[in-house]
Design an enzyme around this catalytic site. Structure first.
Site, PDB file in Angstrom:
ATOM      1  N   CYS A 164      40.307  37.160  44.655  1.00 30.71           N
ATOM      2  CA  CYS A 164      38.919  37.511  43.943  1.00 30.71           C
ATOM      3  C   CYS A 164      37.918  36.583  44.307  1.00 30.71           C
ATOM      4  O   CYS A 164      38.208  35.402  44.380  1.00 30.71           O
ATOM      5  CB  CYS A 164      39.100  37.450  42.301  1.00 30.71           C
ATOM      6  SG  CYS A 164      37.587  38.018  41.571  1.00 30.71           S
ATOM      7  N   LEU A 165      36.485  37.174  44.784  1.00 28.52           N
ATOM      8  CA  LEU A 165      35.442  36.201  45.109  1.00 28.52           C
ATOM      9  C   LEU A 165      35.221  35.218  44.153  1.00 28.52           C
ATOM     10  O   LEU A 165      34.372  34.218  44.380  1.00 28.52           O
ATOM     11  CB  LEU A 165      34.439  37.205  45.544  1.00 28.52           C
ATOM     12  CG  LEU A 165      34.405  38.016  46.769  1.00 28.52           C
ATOM     13  CD1 LEU A 165      33.188  38.767  47.171  1.00 28.52           C
ATOM     14  CD2 LEU A 165      34.922  37.410  47.951  1.00 28.52           C
ATOM     15  N   GLY A 167      35.355  44.352  47.531  1.00 28.22           N
ATOM     16  CA  GLY A 167      34.935  45.029  46.162  1.00 28.22           C
ATOM     17  C   GLY A 167      33.885  44.093  45.673  1.00 28.22           C
ATOM     18  O   GLY A 167      34.376  42.712  45.645  1.00 28.22           O
ATOM     19  N   GLN A 178      30.180  40.182  38.336  1.00 28.19           N
ATOM     20  CA  GLN A 178      30.307  38.986  39.612  1.00 28.19           C
ATOM     21  C   GLN A 178      29.203  38.403  40.074  1.00 28.19           C
ATOM     22  O   GLN A 178      28.634  37.397  40.759  1.00 28.19           O
ATOM     23  CB  GLN A 178      31.293  39.351  40.598  1.00 28.19           C
ATOM     24  CG  GLN A 178      32.804  39.627  40.139  1.00 28.19           C
ATOM     25  CD  GLN A 178      33.558  40.136  41.290  1.00 28.19           C
ATOM     26  OE1 GLN A 178      33.713  41.286  41.718  1.00 28.19           O
ATOM     27  NE2 GLN A 178      34.327  39.090  41.824  1.00 28.19           N
ATOM     28  N   HIS A 229      41.075  46.767  40.473  1.00 31.37           N
ATOM     29  CA  HIS A 229      40.745  45.207  40.302  1.00 31.37           C
ATOM     30  C   HIS A 229      39.458  45.215  39.895  1.00 31.37           C
ATOM     31  O   HIS A 229      39.064  44.440  39.127  1.00 31.37           O
ATOM     32  CB  HIS A 229      41.161  44.472  41.836  1.00 31.37           C
ATOM     33  CG  HIS A 229      40.597  43.245  41.712  1.00 31.37           C
ATOM     34  ND1 HIS A 229      41.365  42.161  41.905  1.00 31.37           N
ATOM     35  CD2 HIS A 229      39.204  42.637  41.620  1.00 31.37           C
ATOM     36  CE1 HIS A 229      40.535  41.091  42.114  1.00 31.37           C
ATOM     37  NE2 HIS A 229      39.277  41.186  41.709  1.00 31.37           N
ATOM     38  N   GLU A 230      38.445  45.951  40.446  1.00 33.43           N
ATOM     39  CA  GLU A 230      37.125  46.064  40.336  1.00 33.43           C
ATOM     40  C   GLU A 230      36.959  46.751  38.944  1.00 33.43           C
ATOM     41  O   GLU A 230      36.041  46.393  38.070  1.00 33.43           O
ATOM     42  CB  GLU A 230      36.309  47.028  41.326  1.00 33.43           C
ATOM     43  CG  GLU A 230      36.390  46.133  42.781  1.00 33.43           C
ATOM     44  CD  GLU A 230      36.135  44.725  42.849  1.00 33.43           C
ATOM     45  OE1 GLU A 230      35.169  44.108  41.842  1.00 33.43           O
ATOM     46  OE2 GLU A 230      36.848  43.937  43.618  1.00 33.43           O
ATOM     47  N   HIS A 274      37.243  44.263  36.284  1.00 36.20           N
ATOM     48  CA  HIS A 274      36.131  43.543  36.091  1.00 36.20           C
ATOM     49  C   HIS A 274      35.123  44.002  34.743  1.00 36.20           C
ATOM     50  O   HIS A 274      34.485  43.243  34.213  1.00 36.20           O
ATOM     51  CB  HIS A 274      35.328  43.178  37.254  1.00 36.20           C
ATOM     52  CG  HIS A 274      35.802  42.134  38.250  1.00 36.20           C
ATOM     53  ND1 HIS A 274      35.973  40.757  37.605  1.00 36.20           N
ATOM     54  CD2 HIS A 274      36.340  42.094  39.602  1.00 36.20           C
ATOM     55  CE1 HIS A 274      36.321  39.937  38.832  1.00 36.20           C
ATOM     56  NE2 HIS A 274      36.707  40.923  39.922  1.00 36.20           N
TER      57      HIS A 274
HETATM   58 ZN    ZN Z   1      37.727  40.126  41.635  1.00 36.80          ZN
END
Ligand code: ZN
Length: 192
Positions: free
Chosen positions: A99-100, A47, A52, A141-142, A145
């Site tokens: 998380c990236l 995701g 991000q 989670h997304e 963000h």
């Molecule tokens: Zn994340």
């Protein structure tokens, strides 16, 4: 086009993202979604949310198929525009999330099992999805963000203190990661 992924500590990750206007012709959401998928795949993510890649707008992409074991369930690739979480329900359960934007850190986060989410697709059709289990979790989670919330925000004060040093290292770019990232500009000199 692959974007660099914004690292923990950059203010864009703490912002409530703006709604995308259908009338905004300066934004090519189809091209952007392609670039977001490309960026996500290059980083082995499931995701990726617009903040991000340094865009504080309400959009995220998901391809959760690598995390789904059942072949028949492997249809979980979507673009979410202006999503609204309508309902969260069921049991809460813990899962180790990553998380990236926060590479090399994974922590248990508790979330509701089932969600109902409403959003627009790339053709501006309104959609509604009811999801549970790992699919719901990836979306939660997304979605977080876009509200300026990171999984680390759910950790106990104790856990946060334990991670403080490692998070500071990420913000300084002091990490080994195999995809392109951008880091906050830190003031290098203190006052004399
Ligand atoms: Zn994340």
């Amino acid at each position: 086009m692959i974007y660099p992924v914004v690292a923990y500590g950059m203010s864009v990750l703490k912002k409530k993202c703006a709604e995308i206007l259908k009338s905004d012709k300066s934004l090519d959401i189809k091209k952007l979604s392609e670039d977001m998928f490309e960026t996500m795949y290059a980083a082995d993510g499931v995701g990726l949310a617009a903040p991000q890649i340094n865009l504080p707008i309400q959009m995220f992409v998901i391809d959760g198929n690598p995390m789904i074991d059942d072949e028949e369930e492997k249809d979980f690739k979507h673009v979410f525009i202006n999503p609204v979480m309508v309902e969260e329900s069921g049991e809460r359960w813990e899962y180790e999330e990553g998380c990236l934007s926060i590479p090399n850190i994974r922590e248990e986060v508790e979330r509701f099992d089932t969600i109902k989410i409403r959003y627009f697709d790339l053709d501006w059709n309104e959609q509604e999805l009811v999801l549970d289990g790992i699919k719901a979790r990836i979306v939660q989670h997304e979605y977080d963000h876009l509200q300026g919330v990171l999984f680390t925000d759910y950790l106990s004060g104790f856990k946060k203190r334990l991670l403080k040093g490692r998070l500071a290292k990420i913000s300084k770019g002091n990490i080994s990661v195999d995809y392109k990232m951008i880091f906050p500009v830190l003031k290098k000199r203190g006052r004399r």
